[in-house]
Design an enzyme around this catalytic site. Structure first.
Site, PDB file in Angstrom:
ATOM      1  N   ASP A  51       0.836  -1.201   0.000  1.00 19.58           N
ATOM      2  CA  ASP A  51       0.000   0.000   0.000  1.00 19.58           C
ATOM      3  C   ASP A  51       0.875   1.256   0.000  1.00 19.58           C
ATOM      4  OD1 ASP A  51       0.900  -0.148   2.593  1.00 19.58           O
ATOM      5  OD2 ASP A  51      -1.077   0.041   3.535  1.00 19.58           O
ATOM      6  N   SER A  52       2.205   1.072   0.030  1.00 20.75           N
ATOM      7  CA  SER A  52       3.129   2.189  -0.216  1.00 20.75           C
ATOM      8  C   SER A  52       2.848   2.799  -1.580  1.00 20.75           C
ATOM      9  CB  SER A  52       4.584   1.715  -0.143  1.00 20.75           C
ATOM     10  OG  SER A  52       4.781   0.564  -0.928  1.00 20.75           O
ATOM     11  N   ASP A  90      -0.887  -6.178  -0.129  1.00 21.90           N
ATOM     12  CA  ASP A  90      -1.230  -5.550   1.148  1.00 21.90           C
ATOM     13  C   ASP A  90      -2.737  -5.419   1.274  1.00 21.90           C
ATOM     14  OD1 ASP A  90       0.806  -4.993   2.904  1.00 21.90           O
ATOM     15  OD2 ASP A  90       1.369  -3.107   1.939  1.00 21.90           O
ATOM     16  N   LYS A 119      -0.964  -9.534   3.006  1.00 19.24           N
ATOM     17  CA  LYS A 119      -0.219  -9.063   4.182  1.00 19.24           C
ATOM     18  C   LYS A 119      -1.086  -8.101   4.983  1.00 19.24           C
ATOM     19  CE  LYS A 119       3.470  -6.109   3.782  1.00 19.24           C
ATOM     20  NZ  LYS A 119       2.960  -4.892   4.456  1.00 19.24           N
ATOM     21  N   GLU A 121      -1.143  -5.561   8.561  1.00 20.39           N
ATOM     22  CA  GLU A 121      -0.350  -4.904   9.594  1.00 20.39           C
ATOM     23  C   GLU A 121      -0.981  -5.123  10.967  1.00 20.39           C
ATOM     24  OE1 GLU A 121       0.335  -0.764   8.725  1.00 20.39           O
ATOM     25  OE2 GLU A 121       1.129  -1.201   6.728  1.00 20.39           O
ATOM     26  N   GLU A 188       9.300  -3.946  10.435  1.00 17.09           N
ATOM     27  CA  GLU A 188       9.653  -2.634   9.872  1.00 17.09           C
ATOM     28  C   GLU A 188      10.172  -1.676  10.939  1.00 17.09           C
ATOM     29  OE1 GLU A 188       6.763  -0.895   7.230  1.00 17.09           O
ATOM     30  OE2 GLU A 188       7.819   1.024   7.161  1.00 17.09           O
TER      31      GLU A 188
HETATM   32  O1  KIV Z   1       3.560  -1.100   1.580  1.00 16.63           O
HETATM   33  C1  KIV Z   1       4.745  -1.494   1.587  1.00 16.63           C
HETATM   34  O2  KIV Z   1       5.524  -1.249   0.665  1.00 16.63           O
HETATM   35  C2  KIV Z   1       5.186  -2.260   2.739  1.00 16.63           C
HETATM   36  C3  KIV Z   1       6.670  -2.455   2.890  1.00 16.63           C
HETATM   37  C4  KIV Z   1       7.289  -1.206   3.323  1.00 16.63           C
HETATM   38  C5  KIV Z   1       6.996  -3.599   3.758  1.00 16.63           C
HETATM   39  O3  KIV Z   1       4.403  -2.676   3.526  1.00 16.63           O
END
Ligand code: KIV
Length: 269
Positions: A51-52, A90, A119, A121, A188
């Site tokens: 989600d970056s 994500d 993934k 969080e 992280e």
């Molecule tokens: O969203 C992302 O790119 C991430 C990484 C920084 C692990 O979760």
């Protein structure tokens, strides 16, 4: 997805699990078809559609603005590259927090879009979500430490695990996630000794970002290593300055259009 494009053996979640103690795991983000193809051909083990993307592709100031629709569009673009690397998506902010049912349904939507794993969080507070998604047949990766979706609660982007209670909490979170069935955990922006302790205390792989050298693998944002991000975090290494390369290529093109040098004869004959 049974066949993949870069001529290697397909990587599954269980492949990543089997790499602990054998070979360091290489993970990188990608958000589109061409980048996914290139990083896969370069031989990474896992591609994270993170989600970056909200910050490095869509121009938001945090990941909190990323929606399920954003994720679905980018996950399907990446999956159309048919990577041999494992594709991890994500789960964006508010796609799993409201209820276990939301978590399962949204994880399923990401898998239908082409993700092979998801993934989430968080630690102990999301264990019921993790268990439910794993039970529905979708491999889950955990993510602890500095979790950007909780930036407001954490009080900004800061290194985690500096106090004894934070250290204890992170270790407990990692153990609970392992017990809940995750296949690996991203750690992280923690102190390196915390990531080391966690890595030694669990049997599944850990993947560090800004958490030192002691994890079983590393992950970075592709825009950071290529010099395409407006802001590069202190823990990321810029391997090339693509911004400068692109800027000078586009300047040259502009000059040639204005001078009439492009298109030369070879481009229209
Ligand atoms: O969203 C992302 O790119 C991430 C990484 C920084 C692990 O979760």
């Amino acid at each position: 997805m049974s066949s993949c494009n870069s001529g290697r053996k397909k990587v599954y979640a269980r492949t990543i699990m089997s790499m602990k103690g054998e070979r360091r795991i290489v993970m990188i983000t990608a958000y589109d078809f061409p980048t996914a193809k290139i990083v896969d051909e370069a031989g990474v083990d896992a591609i994270l559609v993170g989600d970056s993307l909200g910050m490095v592709v869509l121009g938001y100031d945090s990941t909190l603005h990323v929606t399920m629709n954003d994720m679905i569009r980018h996950v399907s673009a990446v999956s159309r590259a048919r990577p041999c690397a494992l594709v991890i998506a994500d789960m964006p902010f508010m796609s799993y927090e409201p209820s276990v049912r939301d978590a399962i349904l949204n994880a399923g939507r990401l898998v239908r879009a082409g993700a092979e794993t998801v993934k989430l969080e968080g630690g102990s507070e999301i264990i019921d979500r993790v268990k439910a998604i794993v039970s529905s047949g979708i491999p889950v990766m955990g993510h602890i430490g500095m979790t950007p979706q909780k930036v407001n609660r954490l009080g900004g982007y800061r290194r985690m695990g500096k106090t004894e209670s934070e250290k204890r909490e992170l270790l407990e979170d990692a153990k609970s996630l392992e017990e809940a069935g995750v296949f690996a955990i991203v750690i992280e922006y923690t102190k390196a000794d915390v990531a080391k302790k966690i890595t030694e205390s669990i049997t599944i792989p850990t993947i560090c970002i800004g958490a030192g050298p002691y994890c079983d693998g590393q992950v970075l944002v592709v825009h950071d290593i290529l010099g395409l991000s407006p802001f590069i975090p202190p823990f990321a290494k810029k391997y090339v300055d693509l911004s400068e390369i692109i800027r000078s290529a586009v300047k040259k093109y502009s000059e040639e259009v204005r001078s009439g040098a492009f298109p030369g004869e070879e481009y229209y004959k």
